[in-house]
Design an enzyme around this catalytic site. Structure first.
Site, PDB file in Angstrom:
ATOM      1  N   ASP A  99     161.573  17.141  82.455  1.00  0.00           N
ATOM      2  CA  ASP A  99     161.116  15.760  82.611  1.00  0.00           C
ATOM      3  C   ASP A  99     159.669  15.678  82.099  1.00  0.00           C
ATOM      4  O   ASP A  99     159.397  16.138  80.995  1.00  0.00           O
ATOM      5  CB  ASP A  99     161.278  15.307  84.072  1.00  0.00           C
ATOM      6  N   HIS A 294     170.229  13.988  85.007  1.00  0.00           N
ATOM      7  CA  HIS A 294     168.834  14.237  84.635  1.00  0.00           C
ATOM      8  C   HIS A 294     168.225  15.446  85.343  1.00  0.00           C
ATOM      9  O   HIS A 294     167.353  16.107  84.791  1.00  0.00           O
ATOM     10  CB  HIS A 294     167.998  12.988  84.950  1.00  0.00           C
TER      11      HIS A 294
END
Length: 318
Positions: A99, A294
């Site tokens: 991320d 994610h």
């Protein structure tokens, strides 16, 4: 067993988790996460013969959180990783990021190839510096409700996210969120970042109530401002990285993402995933894990660990 301690680097204090002996590997987490997000990777990489260090990044968790928004540029965050390597008594390291930690890892490799000998990025492709400031480009394309934009005004997102931290963490980590392009990426008028959440869905199998409780406890103490300040430097980072326009990262590299991650399927990421080799001429593997979202290293730890360990061993000549 991994241990934790405070280390001073680049002028601020960092909480780090570490384990193992051998070549240094630094793990950089993203938003809204902590070094705890690497709980499955730290022991696996250490067992493979490495010294693994995972900090709470600047502005997160138990690490220092400077008050000035401008203290969260890509120069500051890469400087932190350089400082950590030095504080650990090393001159070389391999760096892995997920991320927001991925741009830190990519830029660390770009800025300091003398230190960072290999780089892996999870969920966020490497920098392909665009033709203009990211927030300007969104506006020019008629987009006004992307979550990056919602996060810009200091105090607005903080107030929403801090109102009920347990709900925030359950929604962002355990809900559809960043696995859902129609969910959290776009903020509906008056509904805020969490507006899409019902909070009735059970937690996914990879996130336990005790995991969630830990994230919640730490964020109740730290608040969200430090992490949000990273987003408030998006345009500034674009300006600062002008000298590296069209530069490549020549170290061995690895990219991992989930097939259901809106960051790589959505607005910006899908184009970049198809152009990895433009920036990474020595890309060893592009691993898209089917069905993962994610939070890929928490969702599919065995597959991520296997790929990371293989990559780190080859890159370090083990």
């Amino acid at each position: 067993m991994s241990s934790s301690r405070m280390i001073t680097a680049n002028g601020i204090d960092f909480f780090v988790r570490e384990e193992g002996q051998g070549p240094l590997v630094v793990l950089c987490h993203g938003w809204p996460e902590l070094s705890y997000s690497w709980r499955h990777q730290i022991p696996a990489i250490a067992a493979a013969g490495f010294h693994v260090v995972a900090p709470d990044m600047r502005g997160f968790g138990q690490s220092a959180s400077p008050s000035d928004v401008s203290a969260y540029s890509i120069f500051d965050t890469v400087g932190d990783v350089v400082g950590l390597v030095q504080a650990l008594g090393e001159t070389k390291a391999m760096v892995v990021g997920h991320d927001w930690g991925a741009p830190v890892a990519w830029h660390a490799a770009l800025f300091r190839p003398d230190i960072f000998t290999a780089v892996a990025g999870l969920s966020v492709p490497p920098p392909l510096r665009g033709r203009g400031r990211p927030l300007d480009l969104l506006r020019q394309n008629g987009i006004t409700n992307f979550y990056w934009q919602y996060f810009q005004t200091p105090g607005v997102a903080e107030a929403e996210l801090e109102r009920d931290v347990a709900r925030t963490m359950r929604t962002v980590l355990g809900g559809r969120g960043l696995a859902d392009p129609d969910g959290a990426m776009f903020v509906q008028e008056g509904k805020g970042f969490l507006g899409h959440a019902t909070n009735t869905e059970p937690l996914p199998a990879w996130l336990s109530e005790s995991d969630l409780a830990y994230f919640t406890e730490i964020y109740r103490k730290s608040g969200f401002r430090g992490g949000l300040n990273w987003y408030r430097n998006l345009d500034r980072n674009w300006e600062l990285t002008a000298p590296w326009q069209d530069a490549q990262i020549h170290q061995p590299s690895l990219f991992i993402a989930g097939s259901k991650d809106a960051v790589v399927t959505g607005l910006i990421g899908s184009k970049l995933v198809n152009k990895l080799e433009l920036v990474l001429p020595n890309l060893t593997r592009k691993l898209i894990i089917e069905g993962a979202g994610h939070w890929v290293q928490q969702e599919q730890p065995d597959e991520v660990n296997s790929a990371l360990v293989k990559f780190l061993k080859e890159a370090s000549g083990q």
